[in-house]
Design an enzyme around this catalytic site. Sequence first.
Site, PDB file in Angstrom:
ATOM      1  N   TYR A 206       5.811  12.884 -11.875  1.00  0.00           N
ATOM      2  CA  TYR A 206       4.930  13.296 -10.639  1.00  0.00           C
ATOM      3  C   TYR A 206       3.278  13.824 -11.367  1.00  0.00           C
ATOM      4  CZ  TYR A 206       8.068  12.241  -6.985  1.00  0.00           C
ATOM      5  OH  TYR A 206       8.956  11.321  -6.461  1.00  0.00           O
TER       6      TYR A 206
ATOM      7  N   GLN B  68       2.512   6.524   4.287  1.00  0.00           N
ATOM      8  CA  GLN B  68       3.834   6.998   3.222  1.00  0.00           C
ATOM      9  C   GLN B  68       3.228   7.381   1.835  1.00  0.00           C
ATOM     10  OE1 GLN B  68       7.126   3.615   4.314  1.00  0.00           O
ATOM     11  NE2 GLN B  68       4.965   2.969   4.448  1.00  0.00           N
TER      12      GLN B  68
ATOM     13  N   ASP C 272      -1.016  10.108  -2.328  1.00  0.00           N
ATOM     14  CA  ASP C 272      -2.299  10.279  -2.630  1.00  0.00           C
ATOM     15  C   ASP C 272      -3.283  10.790  -1.383  1.00  0.00           C
ATOM     16  OD1 ASP C 272      -2.508   6.630  -2.717  1.00  0.00           O
ATOM     17  OD2 ASP C 272      -3.754   7.889  -1.392  1.00  0.00           O
TER      18      ASP C 272
ATOM     19  N   HIS D  31       5.502  11.200   3.473  1.00  0.00           N
ATOM     20  CA  HIS D  31       6.405  11.450   2.274  1.00  0.00           C
ATOM     21  C   HIS D  31       5.783  12.418   1.208  1.00  0.00           C
ATOM     22  CE1 HIS D  31       8.117   7.256   2.944  1.00  0.00           C
ATOM     23  NE2 HIS D  31       8.590   7.798   3.884  1.00  0.00           N
TER      24      HIS D  31
HETATM   25  N1  APR Z   1      -3.669  -4.812  -0.057  1.00  0.00           N
HETATM   26  C1  APR Z   1      -2.312  -4.784   0.939  1.00  0.00           C
HETATM   27  N2  APR Z   1      -1.203  -4.880   0.971  1.00  0.00           N
HETATM   28  C2  APR Z   1      -0.830  -5.057  -0.443  1.00  0.00           C
HETATM   29  C3  APR Z   1      -1.586  -4.916  -1.657  1.00  0.00           C
HETATM   30  C4  APR Z   1      -3.055  -5.178  -0.934  1.00  0.00           C
HETATM   31  N3  APR Z   1      -4.016  -5.169  -2.065  1.00  0.00           N
HETATM   32  N4  APR Z   1      -1.087  -5.356  -2.601  1.00  0.00           N
HETATM   33  C5  APR Z   1      -0.059  -5.266  -2.401  1.00  0.00           C
HETATM   34  N5  APR Z   1       0.239  -5.253  -0.983  1.00  0.00           N
HETATM   35  C6  APR Z   1       1.542  -4.869  -0.182  1.00  0.00           C
HETATM   36  C7  APR Z   1       2.697  -5.664  -0.877  1.00  0.00           C
HETATM   37  O1  APR Z   1       3.037  -7.053  -0.596  1.00  0.00           O
HETATM   38  C8  APR Z   1       3.797  -4.942  -0.171  1.00  0.00           C
HETATM   39  O2  APR Z   1       4.325  -5.434   1.116  1.00  0.00           O
HETATM   40  O3  APR Z   1       2.032  -3.768  -0.128  1.00  0.00           O
HETATM   41  C9  APR Z   1       3.537  -3.507   0.119  1.00  0.00           C
HETATM   42  C10 APR Z   1       3.835  -2.545  -0.840  1.00  0.00           C
HETATM   43  O4  APR Z   1       5.145  -2.249  -0.545  1.00  0.00           O
HETATM   44  P1  APR Z   1       5.984  -1.074  -1.249  1.00  0.00           P
HETATM   45  O5  APR Z   1       5.692  -1.233  -2.785  1.00  0.00           O
HETATM   46  O6  APR Z   1       7.568  -1.105  -1.017  1.00  0.00           O
HETATM   47  O7  APR Z   1       5.255   0.278  -0.897  1.00  0.00           O
HETATM   48  P2  APR Z   1       5.777   1.129   0.484  1.00  0.00           P
HETATM   49  O8  APR Z   1       5.922   0.140   1.460  1.00  0.00           O
HETATM   50  O9  APR Z   1       4.444   2.071   0.585  1.00  0.00           O
HETATM   51  O10 APR Z   1       7.002   1.789   0.186  1.00  0.00           O
HETATM   52  C11 APR Z   1       7.532   2.729   1.090  1.00  0.00           C
HETATM   53  O11 APR Z   1       8.972   3.534  -0.664  1.00  0.00           O
HETATM   54  O12 APR Z   1       9.613   4.170  -2.848  1.00  0.00           O
HETATM   55  C12 APR Z   1       9.056   4.719  -1.588  1.00  0.00           C
HETATM   56  O13 APR Z   1       8.386   6.759  -0.781  1.00  0.00           O
HETATM   57  C13 APR Z   1       7.858   5.551  -1.409  1.00  0.00           C
HETATM   58  O14 APR Z   1       6.237   5.819   0.337  1.00  0.00           O
HETATM   59  C14 APR Z   1       6.987   4.858  -0.521  1.00  0.00           C
HETATM   60  C15 APR Z   1       8.088   3.981   0.469  1.00  0.00           C
END
Ligand code: APR
Length: 231
Positions: free
Chosen positions: A53, A86, A89, A104
């Site tokens: 972190y 979620q 930052d 989160h």
């Molecule tokens: N603009 C918009 N979306 C984007 C971009 C972008 N430039 N780049 C990637 N993405 C999309 C991806 O296609 C994907 O669908 O953002 C999404 C990111 O998904 P994850 O990596 O799974 O992130 P998130 O959905 O926030 O994860 C949820 O999982 O690990 C835990 O606690 C953590 O809060 C997090 C939670």
Amino acid sequence: MKRLVVFTGAGISAESGIKTFRDSGGLWEEYKIEDVATPQAWAKNPALVQEFYNQRRKQALEAQPNAGHKAIAELQQHFDVYVITQNIDDLHERAGSKKVLHLHGEIKKARSSTYPNLIYTVDGWELKIGDKCEKGSQLRPHIVWFGEAVPEMDNAIELVQQEDIFIVAGTSLNVYPAANLLDYSPTEIPKYYVDPNPDLVYNFADIRVIKENAGKGLPDLAEKLIKEFAA
Ligand code: APR
């Protein structure tokens, strides 16, 4: 003013240089969730969790809000905007969003590992083993780890149930209960999903998928919403 709720995930911070979790090259390709983001990981190796972190805090401090964050903040001039994120930052806040609910947790905060109501702002990027709360117990990141309760979930559900317009941006909808929020959205309202790789498998026939990065998709969507619903 109509109430606009924006539900965001890691994708909205991707263009600010902060890694997502499940994209190729994402955080979960480098680390195993169970090693750095669970209460068991903290019990087993607090120094590793702290370091994970600390690196993310350093990255968040160096990042700047992008056009996607700014578009959401500017919508506040036309709508009663609530952001449910979620993300840990503070880029939404630094872009000017006033009402942000972190499902989160928040990377810039730490809390007592024994007294969860004792919450502090971390000074700088580093939280160390040995940094203690006022009652002498070790400080931990103020983050909701896998397997921990999501205290803000009920507040988030209430906001979604009372919304007039719903935007979902930058989230793969892989993590529960956060992803359940879509099920609370009123059926008849306009819903939008902004994601360059929309593998959205949702039974919302009326969710309009915008296959774009947040930095382009959200400013374009904001312009459209202002014309259609706020003029
Ligand atoms: N603009 C918009 N979306 C984007 C971009 C972008 N430039 N780049 C990637 N993405 C999309 C991806 O296609 C994907 O669908 O953002 C999404 C990111 O998904 P994850 O990596 O799974 O992130 P998130 O959905 O926030 O994860 C949820 O999982 O690990 C835990 O606690 C953590 O809060 C997090 C939670």
